[in-house]
Scaffold this motif. Structure first.
Motif, mmCIF file in Angstrom:
data_model
loop_
_atom_site.group_PDB
_atom_site.id
_atom_site.type_symbol
_atom_site.label_atom_id
_atom_site.label_comp_id
_atom_site.label_asym_id
_atom_site.label_seq_id
_atom_site.Cartn_x
_atom_site.Cartn_y
_atom_site.Cartn_z
ATOM 1 N N LEU A 319 13.745 22.916 22.264
ATOM 2 C CA LEU A 319 13.951 24.272 21.643
ATOM 3 C C LEU A 319 13.887 23.942 20.056
ATOM 4 O O LEU A 319 14.974 23.419 19.507
ATOM 5 N N ILE A 320 13.082 24.855 19.361
ATOM 6 C CA ILE A 320 13.033 24.559 17.733
ATOM 7 C C ILE A 320 12.918 25.871 17.297
ATOM 8 O O ILE A 320 12.352 26.928 17.724
ATOM 9 N N GLY A 321 13.802 25.973 16.299
ATOM 10 C CA GLY A 321 13.950 27.485 15.341
ATOM 11 C C GLY A 321 12.743 27.180 14.681
ATOM 12 O O GLY A 321 12.244 26.247 13.944
ATOM 13 N N GLY A 322 12.101 28.521 14.156
ATOM 14 C CA GLY A 322 11.263 28.736 13.285
ATOM 15 C C GLY A 322 11.522 29.570 12.070
ATOM 16 O O GLY A 322 11.957 30.832 12.390
ATOM 17 N N LEU A 323 11.518 29.019 10.963
ATOM 18 C CA LEU A 323 11.794 29.781 9.630
ATOM 19 C C LEU A 323 10.307 30.461 9.415
ATOM 20 O O LEU A 323 10.465 31.758 9.459
ATOM 21 N N ALA A 324 9.129 29.842 9.222
ATOM 22 C CA ALA A 324 7.892 30.685 8.973
ATOM 23 C C ALA A 324 7.544 31.499 9.973
ATOM 24 O O ALA A 324 7.135 32.714 9.930
ATOM 25 N N SER A 325 7.773 31.093 11.348
ATOM 26 C CA SER A 325 7.200 31.879 12.586
ATOM 27 C C SER A 325 8.392 32.929 13.202
ATOM 28 O O SER A 325 8.038 33.594 13.794
ATOM 29 N N MET A 326 9.663 32.707 12.370
ATOM 30 C CA MET A 326 10.479 33.835 12.915
ATOM 31 C C MET A 326 10.986 33.841 14.145
ATOM 32 O O MET A 326 10.825 35.124 14.774
ATOM 33 N N GLY A 327 11.182 32.740 14.694
ATOM 34 C CA GLY A 327 11.637 32.980 16.004
ATOM 35 C C GLY A 327 11.949 31.584 16.819
ATOM 36 O O GLY A 327 12.551 30.630 15.982
ATOM 37 N N LEU A 328 11.777 31.423 17.885
ATOM 38 C CA LEU A 328 12.382 30.193 19.045
ATOM 39 C C LEU A 328 10.829 29.640 19.714
ATOM 40 O O LEU A 328 10.106 30.389 20.285
ATOM 41 N N VAL A 329 10.654 28.433 19.545
ATOM 42 C CA VAL A 329 9.582 27.694 19.858
ATOM 43 C C VAL A 329 10.191 26.647 21.134
ATOM 44 O O VAL A 329 11.241 26.086 20.953
ATOM 45 N N ARG A 330 9.514 26.740 22.227
ATOM 46 C CA ARG A 330 9.852 25.862 23.327
ATOM 47 C C ARG A 330 8.724 24.822 23.616
ATOM 48 O O ARG A 330 7.443 25.205 23.749
ATOM 49 N N VAL A 331 8.820 23.557 23.647
ATOM 50 C CA VAL A 331 7.926 22.496 23.596
ATOM 51 C C VAL A 331 8.494 21.471 24.991
ATOM 52 O O VAL A 331 9.495 21.352 25.305
ATOM 53 N N THR A 332 7.428 21.483 25.563
ATOM 54 C CA THR A 332 7.829 20.170 26.937
ATOM 55 C C THR A 332 7.177 18.914 26.633
ATOM 56 O O THR A 332 6.328 18.905 25.750
ATOM 57 N N LEU A 333 7.900 18.175 27.251
ATOM 58 C CA LEU A 333 7.618 16.440 27.227
ATOM 59 C C LEU A 333 6.901 16.123 28.373
ATOM 60 O O LEU A 333 7.229 16.674 29.432
ATOM 61 N N ASP A 334 6.021 15.160 28.268
ATOM 62 C CA ASP A 334 5.202 14.736 29.666
ATOM 63 C C ASP A 334 6.019 13.184 29.896
ATOM 64 O O ASP A 334 5.617 12.786 30.828
ATOM 65 N N GLY A 335 7.250 12.718 29.245
ATOM 66 C CA GLY A 335 7.855 11.540 29.587
ATOM 67 C C GLY A 335 7.003 10.318 28.975
ATOM 68 O O GLY A 335 7.756 9.133 29.195
ATOM 69 N N LYS A 336 5.760 10.477 28.480
ATOM 70 C CA LYS A 336 5.276 9.403 28.113
ATOM 71 C C LYS A 336 4.702 9.383 26.651
ATOM 72 O O LYS A 336 4.030 8.570 26.217
ATOM 73 N N GLY A 337 5.394 10.233 25.973
ATOM 74 C CA GLY A 337 5.268 10.318 24.384
ATOM 75 C C GLY A 337 4.562 11.608 24.146
ATOM 76 O O GLY A 337 4.211 11.712 22.793
#
Length: 379
Positions: A319-337
């Protein structure tokens, strides 16, 4: 030499086609144009003067820093207790009081770590301090505060970094140090700017750091070639991840591995503010390239990996905060980088930090004065 850019929207992803002398290459920039529907309710808890960081204590209370130089102990109902004996900070522009994190052994040692831009002769510099949090009735203060590391020499510039993360074993502390708007320092192994540093909990240098035998800054350095890193956290699988702001374009989300060089300012997926190009990561394979980057930028700030029961579909997500995007971003990982942005929620404000509470609720804080502390819970 790159001579033309094309953009297209495919399946909600911004795809940039780069045309160069060697042919065309499609790059997934990881930028979603459509906002996701919010799966959460938003509740304001309290407000602060330009807050910068939030951190949960084991009992569910929070520590909140304000960039001008204050710390508060805050209950989940919003009751605020000012914390005394906060050190003096150089507060201007991007600089001031930064991150705060309870010790991995907080239950027994009651210690907290904090970072701030420290004033002094010759300018200012990033400092890492440790203190005991003493709470008695309505009073709270930092006792026995000691600076356990400071970046030298002092100078000028913003982009201080200053994010703290502890490894899963609780034995080591990792710290981001930005380039202070002096890009060449990120490639100078004898300057602690543009680096991720690794320490023992007392600020000494671990003997198994990549260049521990070299002494000085080289011994403390875990990775180098970073610009403006405002997010650092360990994923549930033990991988360390960092995000950093690019220049004009090219915000990065990187898996951090010991001894690697991430390329700033020699390479970037953005350009200089004056429009002059910077070579892309693909042109210099000796530098570690980000598995995810953003064009246009989100200006990432704050990073937490979700582990909890309130949002089971988010388990293990960044979960990543965004200053310019003015919100919250969710990113998933695949376990392999690998990493992929899967959701972006508009919160109508610059989000400076994000944290997960012991009960699984997600909390964010706004980069404003007043900046709201907000709790997110499932609908």
């Amino acid at each position: 030499m790159i001579n033309r850019f094309k953009t297209a929207l495919l399946s909600g992803l911004l795809v940039i086609t780069v045309t160069c002398g060697a042919g065309a290459q499609s790059i997934n920039a990881g930028s979603r144009q459509a906002e996701s529907a919010k799966p959460f309710a938003v509740r304001e808890i309290a407000s602060f003067d330009t807050p910068w960081a939030i951190a949960f204590l084991p009992d569910g209370r929070l520590l909140v820093t304000e960039k001008p130089g204050a710390i508060f102990l805050v209950t989940q109902s919003g009751r605020k207790t000012p914390v005394g004996n906060v050190p003096a900070v150089a507060a201007s522009g991007q600089n001031g009081l930064l991150d705060i994190a309870p010790s991995p052994r907080f239950q027994s040692d009651r210690q907290v770590y904090l970072t701030y831009v420290e004033p002094g002769a010759g300018g200012s510099s990033l400092a890492l301090a440790r203190a005991t949090l003493a709470v008695s009735g309505p009073r709270a203060e930092l006792e026995d505060l000691k600076v356990i590391w400071r970046q030298m020499p002092k100078g000028s510039g913003g982009q201080p970094g200053g994010i703290i993360a502890f490894d899963p074993s609780g034995q080591h502390l990792f710290l981001t140090s930005g380039d202070r708007m002096r890009p060449s320092t990120a490639q100078d192994p004898d300057q602690a700017l543009g680096k991720v540093l690794r320490f023992n909990l007392d600020g000494t240098t671990p003997s198994d750091n990549p260049h521990a035998a070299d002494g000085g800054v080289r011994a403390q350095t875990w990775t180098m070639g970073h610009r403006n890193p405002y997010g650092l956290a360990f994923a549930p699988n033990g991988q360390l991840w960092l995000h950093e702001m690019g220049p004009r374009g090219g915000d990065e989300f990187n898996r951090i591995e010991p001894g690697k060089n991430y390329g700033w300012p020699e390479v970037s997926n953005g350009d200089n503010y004056n429009g002059t190009p910077i070579p892309r990561h693909a042109t210099r394979p000796e530098f570690a390239a980000p598995p995810l980057y953003w064009n246009p930028v989100i200006a990432p700030a704050g990073l937490a990996f979700y582990q909890g029961t309130m949002f089971p579909a988010w388990q293990g997500s960044a979960l990543i905060g965004g200053l310019a995007s003015m919100g919250l971003v969710r990113v998933t990982l695949d376990g392999k980088g690998g990493a992929d942005e899967v959701d972006r929620w508009d919160l109508g404000a610059r989000i400076r930090d994000v944290a997960v509470a012991p009960d699984g609720a997600v909390w964010v804080i706004e980069d404003d004065s007043p900046g709201r502390l907000v709790r997110l819970t499932p609908l």
